[in-house]
Design an enzyme around this catalytic site. Structure first.
Site, PDB file in Angstrom:
ATOM      1  N   ARG A 142     -59.395  -9.176 -72.182  1.00 29.49           N
ATOM      2  CA  ARG A 142     -59.651  -8.514 -70.898  1.00 29.49           C
ATOM      3  C   ARG A 142     -59.946  -9.546 -69.817  1.00 29.49           C
ATOM      4  NH1 ARG A 142     -63.653  -3.429 -71.490  1.00 29.49           N
ATOM      5  NH2 ARG A 142     -63.817  -3.898 -69.273  1.00 29.49           N
TER       6      ARG A 142
ATOM      7  N   ARG B 130     -67.272 -11.625 -75.637  1.00 27.61           N
ATOM      8  CA  ARG B 130     -66.237 -10.628 -75.915  1.00 27.61           C
ATOM      9  C   ARG B 130     -64.909 -11.047 -75.287  1.00 27.61           C
ATOM     10  NH1 ARG B 130     -67.205  -4.466 -73.932  1.00 27.61           N
ATOM     11  NH2 ARG B 130     -66.334  -5.106 -71.952  1.00 27.61           N
TER      12      ARG B 130
ATOM     13  N   ARG C 255     -69.444   7.007 -62.689  1.00 27.22           N
ATOM     14  CA  ARG C 255     -69.951   5.711 -62.257  1.00 27.22           C
ATOM     15  C   ARG C 255     -70.374   5.736 -60.792  1.00 27.22           C
ATOM     16  NH1 ARG C 255     -66.851   2.449 -66.332  1.00 27.22           N
ATOM     17  NH2 ARG C 255     -67.471   0.277 -66.197  1.00 27.22           N
TER      18      ARG C 255
ATOM     19  N   LYS D 241     -71.616   0.801 -74.986  1.00 28.43           N
ATOM     20  CA  LYS D 241     -71.218   2.220 -74.912  1.00 28.43           C
ATOM     21  C   LYS D 241     -70.021   2.500 -75.818  1.00 28.43           C
ATOM     22  CE  LYS D 241     -70.556   2.169 -70.360  1.00 28.43           C
ATOM     23  NZ  LYS D 241     -70.916   0.783 -69.981  1.00 28.43           N
TER      24      LYS D 241
ATOM     25  N   ARG E 207     -68.937  -6.986 -61.380  1.00 28.91           N
ATOM     26  CA  ARG E 207     -69.068  -5.684 -62.057  1.00 28.91           C
ATOM     27  C   ARG E 207     -70.531  -5.233 -62.049  1.00 28.91           C
ATOM     28  NH1 ARG E 207     -66.118  -7.109 -67.458  1.00 28.91           N
ATOM     29  NH2 ARG E 207     -66.626  -5.009 -68.151  1.00 28.91           N
TER      30      ARG E 207
HETATM   31  P1  AMP Z   1     -65.060  -0.287 -68.750  1.00 30.64           P
HETATM   32  O1  AMP Z   1     -64.070  -0.407 -69.852  1.00 30.64           O
HETATM   33  O2  AMP Z   1     -65.829   1.001 -68.788  1.00 30.64           O
HETATM   34  O3  AMP Z   1     -65.961  -1.489 -68.637  1.00 30.64           O
HETATM   35  O4  AMP Z   1     -64.224  -0.234 -67.380  1.00 30.64           O
HETATM   36  C1  AMP Z   1     -63.422  -1.313 -66.984  1.00 30.64           C
HETATM   37  C2  AMP Z   1     -63.013  -1.149 -65.536  1.00 30.64           C
HETATM   38  O5  AMP Z   1     -62.276   0.062 -65.388  1.00 30.64           O
HETATM   39  C3  AMP Z   1     -64.145  -1.071 -64.526  1.00 30.64           C
HETATM   40  O6  AMP Z   1     -64.633  -2.326 -64.136  1.00 30.64           O
HETATM   41  C4  AMP Z   1     -63.435  -0.336 -63.377  1.00 30.64           C
HETATM   42  O7  AMP Z   1     -62.565  -1.211 -62.678  1.00 30.64           O
HETATM   43  C5  AMP Z   1     -62.548   0.657 -64.122  1.00 30.64           C
HETATM   44  N1  AMP Z   1     -63.275   1.929 -64.369  1.00 30.64           N
HETATM   45  C6  AMP Z   1     -63.610   2.469 -65.567  1.00 30.64           C
HETATM   46  N2  AMP Z   1     -64.254   3.623 -65.426  1.00 30.64           N
HETATM   47  C7  AMP Z   1     -64.362   3.826 -64.082  1.00 30.64           C
HETATM   48  C8  AMP Z   1     -64.964   4.845 -63.282  1.00 30.64           C
HETATM   49  N3  AMP Z   1     -65.598   5.887 -63.830  1.00 30.64           N
HETATM   50  N4  AMP Z   1     -64.865   4.717 -61.935  1.00 30.64           N
HETATM   51  C9  AMP Z   1     -64.229   3.686 -61.359  1.00 30.64           C
HETATM   52  N5  AMP Z   1     -63.668   2.682 -62.056  1.00 30.64           N
HETATM   53  C10 AMP Z   1     -63.731   2.748 -63.402  1.00 30.64           C
END
Ligand code: AMP
Length: 190
Positions: free
Chosen positions: A134, A128, A89, A14, A146
């Site tokens: 991360r 990654r 989400r 994404k 996740r």
């Molecule tokens: P991402 O970078 O999109 O993979 O997000 C990394 C982490 O951020 C996720 O595993 C969640 O802990 C938190 N996070 C990101 N977006 C959301 C969301 N829309 N709702 C809840 N937690 C989020």
């Protein structure tokens, strides 16, 4: 305005695709994951709150996430459209987003999903994790958590957006350029 939700499991690409699409279609890219990471780096209250959830691969509570997203949309009043990446989400987040956009006479135009098998994605995230720094990319157990969060809370959104006739699945396996092309084909028919 065109408002697109870029949907997909962790590691589906994404963020990578958003980098190309935002310039091509003049959209404001809002990645909730990036915004949380920025807040963690800067040790803000929001960052402190989000950190434990993120490090464990759990979703940050809806209330916090929704408030943050709304404030980011409000900061970009003059935008020609938004590219939502990693949001919504949960069903509650999707409903809040619909209601919030409606107050501005706006709506989600389309939800485009990047599809790929879990096993390919887990391997991609571990790779990654070697360079991303991360914590949530480095430990297979956290990565699996996740996916569990995704399956339980995020996957139901496919039905939510299908019910609104807004769900467009796209094959997420292939070269970055090929996938950008597939996404562009969808966007150009909207
Ligand atoms: P991402 O970078 O999109 O993979 O997000 C990394 C982490 O951020 C996720 O595993 C969640 O802990 C938190 N996070 C990101 N977006 C959301 C969301 N829309 N709702 C809840 N937690 C989020």
């Amino acid at each position: 305005m065109i408002n697109i939700v870029l949907f997909g499991k962790p590691g589906a690409g994404k963020g990578t695709q958003a980098e190309f699409l935002k310039g091509k279609y003049n959209l404001t890219h809002l990645s909730t994951g990036d915004i949380f990471r920025f807040n963690i780096k800067n040790e803000t209250e929001l960052g402190k709150l989000a950190k434990t959830y993120m490090d464990n691969g759990d979703l940050v509570p809806d209330e916090v996430t929704i408030k943050m997203l709304q404030s980011e949309v409000d900061k970009n009043q003059d935008s020609a459209g938004f590219l939502f990446d990693g949001f919504p989400r949960t069903i509650a987040q999707a409903q809040a987003l619909d209601a919030f956009l409606a107050t501005k006479n706006e709506k989600i135009t389309a939800t485009i999903a990047l599809e790929a098998d879990d096993e390919i994605l887990v391997a991609r995230l571990l790779e990654r994790g070697k360079t991303s720094g991360r914590v949530d990319d480095q430990d297979e157990e956290k990565i699996r958590n996740r996916y569990q969060e995704y399956n339980e809370k995020t996957a139901p959104l496919m039905e939510y957006y299908t019910g609104q006739n807004k769900f467009y699945p796209v094959n997420g396996i292939g070269s970055i350029a090929d996938i950008t092309e597939r996404l562009s084909t969808v966007i150009e028919t909207l």
